[in-house]
Structures are given as C-alpha cells and as structure tokens.
Design an enzyme around this catalytic site. Structure first.
Site, mmCIF file in Angstrom:
data_model
loop_
_atom_site.group_PDB
_atom_site.id
_atom_site.type_symbol
_atom_site.label_atom_id
_atom_site.label_comp_id
_atom_site.label_asym_id
_atom_site.label_seq_id
_atom_site.Cartn_x
_atom_site.Cartn_y
_atom_site.Cartn_z
ATOM 1 N N HIS A 101 0.697 -1.145 0.042
ATOM 2 C CA HIS A 101 -0.086 -0.112 -0.047
ATOM 3 C C HIS A 101 0.843 1.284 0.039
ATOM 4 C CE1 HIS A 101 -3.743 2.408 1.156
ATOM 5 N NE2 HIS A 101 -2.738 3.177 1.748
ATOM 6 N N GLU A 102 1.666 1.420 0.955
ATOM 7 C CA GLU A 102 2.602 2.500 1.066
ATOM 8 C C GLU A 102 3.638 2.553 -0.202
ATOM 9 O OE1 GLU A 102 1.684 4.629 3.281
ATOM 10 O OE2 GLU A 102 0.343 3.322 4.499
ATOM 11 N N GLU A 152 -4.688 7.892 -3.065
ATOM 12 C CA GLU A 152 -5.147 6.621 -2.366
ATOM 13 C C GLU A 152 -5.352 5.462 -3.775
ATOM 14 O OE1 GLU A 152 -4.864 6.176 0.806
ATOM 15 O OE2 GLU A 152 -6.013 4.261 0.911
HETATM 16 ZN ZN ZN Z 1 -3.191 5.259 1.886
#
Ligand code: ZN
Length: 500
Positions: free
Chosen positions: A265-266, A295
């Site tokens: 994710h990061e 995001e």
């Molecule tokens: Zn995020």
C-alpha cells in the site's frame, strides 16, 4: 521561462522547501525521535508552518501572483501556465481566506481534542471526548464559512482534500456503493466458512517479513536510490521531493498480511511520489491531484495487483522461500483465497475490499449530519451503532471499537471521502490499464510490472496536478468518476471466491 513565471516559481520553491523541511521533522517524529523530543518538535513544526503560511499570504506574494495571472490570461488554453495558476491560486485563496487567528485556534483545539480522545479511549467512553468534539464541529463550521461553499458547509471541508467534491456528490457515490455492497456483505457473511485464511497466522520472523515486502515493491519498480522504508506505529508515506520518498510499515510477527500489504500500500503511494514531474518539483503543480487519487495508487498496488491470482502465481515461490514451514504446502489458490477473506468487522483500518467503503459511509453520513446541525456530538455513538448494524450487520460493544477508533476527528472533519474515491478510481484505472495493455494479468504472473507502471506514469504520475480528478479520468479511462468498474470488479471477484 518569463520573468513573471520565474518570480512566482522562486517564491513557490522557497515555500515548498520550508514545507519539505517540516516533512523531514514530521517523519523523524514518527520514526526515530525519542519521546523527549515531543515538545521541542511541536514548536519547530509550528514555527515552520507559520513561516510557510506567512510567505504565502504576504502582499508581495499576492503581487507576484497577480502579475503572473495577468500574463497568463492571454495564453492559449493548453498552456501549462494555466494549470500552474489554478493550483497556486487555490492554495493562495485557501490560505488568505483562513485568518491566522482561526488557524491557531484550530491547532490548539486539535491538541485539546487529542488529549480528550486519548482519555476517552482509556475510559472506552465517547462522552469523555464529546465536549471537545462538539467544539471541533463548531470550529469546522466556522472554517467552512470562512472558505465558502457551493451548497452546504460540509462542501468546504470536502473540497480541502478532494478539490470539487461536495456533500451531495459524496452521498450519491456512497449511496451507489451501499446499494450493491450491503447485500453482497450479507451473502458473504452467510458463507464465511468457504474461505480459510489460517495459513496467514502463526509465527513469521520479523526480518523475513521485512525483506519480502521490499522484494515485492522492488519488483513493482520502487526506486530505492530515491526512497526507503522505515518503521512506525502507523504506516505512512511522506516525500521530501521526487528524489527522496519515505514509506513506513509495522511488523506483527503473528500475522503475515499486516506488514506485507501495508508495504504494498505505502509502496503504491511512494511510486506515485517518485513519478511526479521533476520539472515542476517544488511547486503545487508538481504535487498529486488529490488525496483520493493518491489513495487510488496505493489501493491499485495493494489490492488490484497484490490480491490478484496473477500476482500470487508470480510471488508464491518467493513467499515460500521466505516462509517454507508456513507456506511450503500452500497452492496459489490457497493464498489467493486467504488474502481475500471477507469479514464484516468493527475496525475500518482492518477492513477488506468489500466492507471498506461501508465504514466510510458511516463516517461521511455522520459528519454531514453534524455539520448540518441534524446530529449532536454526544449522540454520535448511538447513530454510529445504528449505521454499523444497518450496513455491516455488526454492533460495537463499546466506543473504543466504535466512534473512538479513528484519530481523524481530533483534527477536524471531511477527510474520509478520499478513501472511497481512491477505491473507486483504482478500479477505473485498472480497467483502463487492462484495455490498453491487453495481457496485463499474464505480465504480472511473470513478474513484469513495467508496462503497468509505465501506464500509471504516463496517465497519472507525470501529470502532477495539471489535470483535475475528472479531467485525468476522462483522458485515461474515457469517463468521469464512476462506481461501475469498482462494483463489477468486487462482484465478479467475490462471487467466484465465495461461490455465490
Ligand atoms: Zn493510503
């Protein structure tokens, strides 16, 4: 470069340098700083924030911006200076509309609300937090009035992180998702035993987890000569410029998925930051379009790639090499099903792909009711329980796993919609990438992520904020923000996994 443009960028670069210096201090605070540094660090961050703010709202900056605007007025519509002007004007308007006194009051109230929130969590009782939160809602309304809005005060708060987003549009977006996802969650909940995720739990050595996560994002294309990973309590991404992007993770030895997917994710956020246009670095044009689009990039790598069958065809042997005891006998199908387990749960940050947006719907609808004066702060827990029951079929036994779980409300309202925009956009972009690249799953199964990253670089990262969310979506996917690809993806994937 014209004189007026260089006068403007000179000032912008100085402001950006101050903000990036603050980002270094903020990153250090969350990673390596000993506890004793807290008070001093708070002062340093506040000093840099007010320095950057003063430079932005100064009459001298206003003059330079005005001169640049006059120059650009006559330029052709596709001249990139229009986009620079739009992004700078937006930052300038926001900063000048909010009086320094109001900003200071918000910072102090944030600190007070944070302390109340910590105390309320210890007591598992929202009423301890409610008085400070009520003040935060009032202050949010004051901020909204200062900023202005098209229809209702909540619009102003949403626009801060998602330019152009309104309460009406957010309710519509979440309404479309709820209509399809609530029944799907119910159907899955009735057949939860059909997926076994037990292989993801046990004992997973810290060092092996660390290396495996880095191996995955290195394959994605994360450039370690321009970034690194460290540890923090809550994973996050921050950037000191396109040449230095920092991500963090936290490792739980008893659970494989926690750190692995947090790194993916990061890493997705980090790939976006590393791909931003270097030629506009240190100006607002060189930054991401919105927090929702940011995001979308993290969710795309975490979920659309990382939770796909194709990815595990490529990556399972690597996971088996790192954890021969735990995964030695697992098949691709075992892993694929385990990492896509769905569970209606109480905690947003642990939520899976299917239930995640329902958590956002709860917060968004409550915030909107608070801003409209239809709900009082002390009545939030009851409204929270009712919505959780309606959308997810679960009710928090106490506020610690209910309305007190997120830290967001200690800083203000309006920040949640970006998560849902991110999920929806990630599926739109994924669908478009699949169309453009043809054999995307086959490439991923071979560990060849370059075509996907090149697509993202070209269609999103390299733009900086030259386009709006809708503008880039139209160019990259042929339509504006729509829930169709996301809902199709979720329904197809999970109907098959759960045999519905
Ligand atoms: Zn995020």
């Amino acid at each position: 470069m014209t004189d007026r443009l260089s006068a403007l960028t000179g000032r912008l670069e100085e402001i950006d340098d101050i903000q990036r210096a603050a980002a270094v201090l903020g990153w250090d605070q969350m990673t390596y700083m000993p506890q004793g540094g807290n008070a001093g660090r708070g002062e340093q961050l506040a000093a840099l924030a007010s320095l950057a703010h003063e430079r932005l709202v100064s009459p001298a900056f206003g003059d330079v911006l005005k001169a640049f605007a006059d120059e650009v007025a006559g330029a052709p519509a596709d001249d990139i200076r229009h986009a620079l002007l739009r992004t700078v004007q937006r930052a300038y308007d926001q900063a000048t509309k909010l009086p320094q006194e109001l900003v200071g009051r918000q910072m102090r109230l944030s600190a007070e609300a944070y302390e109340a929130w910590v105390a309320a969590r210890a007591a598992k009782d929202f009423t301890v937090f409610a008085p400070a939160f009520a003040k935060m809602v009032d202050l949010s309304r004051e901020i909204a009035e200062a900023l202005g809005y098209p229809e209702e005060p909540y619009d102003a708060l949403l626009d801060l992180s998602e330019p152009g987003m309104t309460a009406r549009a957010g309710l519509d977006l979440l309404g479309q998702l709820k209509a399809e996802l609530v029944p799907l969650v119910q159907a899955i909940a009735a057949h939860q035993e059909r997926v076994d995720r037990s292989i993801l739990y046990g004992q997973f050595a810290d060092e092996s987890q660390w290396r495996l996560g880095l191996e995955a994002i290195a394959a994605f294309g994360f450039d370690f000569s321009r970034g690194r990973q460290d540890r923090s309590i809550h994973p996050f991404t921050t950037s000191f410029g396109v040449g230095d992007v920092r991500i963090t993770t936290r490792i739980v030895e008893e659970s494989f998925a926690s750190a692995f997917f947090s790194t993916l994710h990061e890493g997705g956020h980090g790939l976006y930051e590393q791909g931003l246009p270097a030629e506009w670095a240190r100006t607002p044009l060189g930054q991401a379009i919105s927090s929702g689009v940011h995001e979308s990039q993290s969710r795309l790598w975490e979920n659309l790639v990382g939770r796909s069958r194709a990815f595990w065809r490529y990556f399972l042997p690597k996971a088996q090499a790192a954890f021969p005891v735990q995964f030695g006998h697992a098949s691709v199908e075992d892993m694929y099903r385990a990492v896509n387990y769905v569970e209606p749960s109480l905690i947003r940050v642990d939520a899976d792909e299917v239930t995640y947006n329902l958590h956002i719907a709860v917060r968004f609808e409550l915030e909107r009711a608070l801003m409209q004066g239809e709900l009082k702060a002390q009545d939030v827990p009851e409204a929270w329980r009712a919505k959780m029951q309606d959308y997810l079929g679960v009710t928090p036994p106490h506020d610690l796993v209910g309305a007190l779980q997120d830290i967001h409300w200690t800083g203000g309202l309006g920040g949640f919609i970006g998560y849902t925009v991110g999920n929806v956009v990630s599926a739109q972009v994924w669908e478009a990438a699949g169309r453009a690249l043809g054999d995307l799953p086959e490439r991923i199964a071979q560990g060849d992520f370059a075509p996907l990253l090149q697509f993202l670089r070209r269609e999103i990262h390299q733009l900086g904020s030259r386009e709006t969310t809708d503008g880039f979506l139209h160019k990259a996917t042929g339509e504006g923000l729509t829930t169709r690809p996301y809902l199709a993806y979720i329904k197809n994937k999970y109907s098959e996994i759960y045999g519905l």
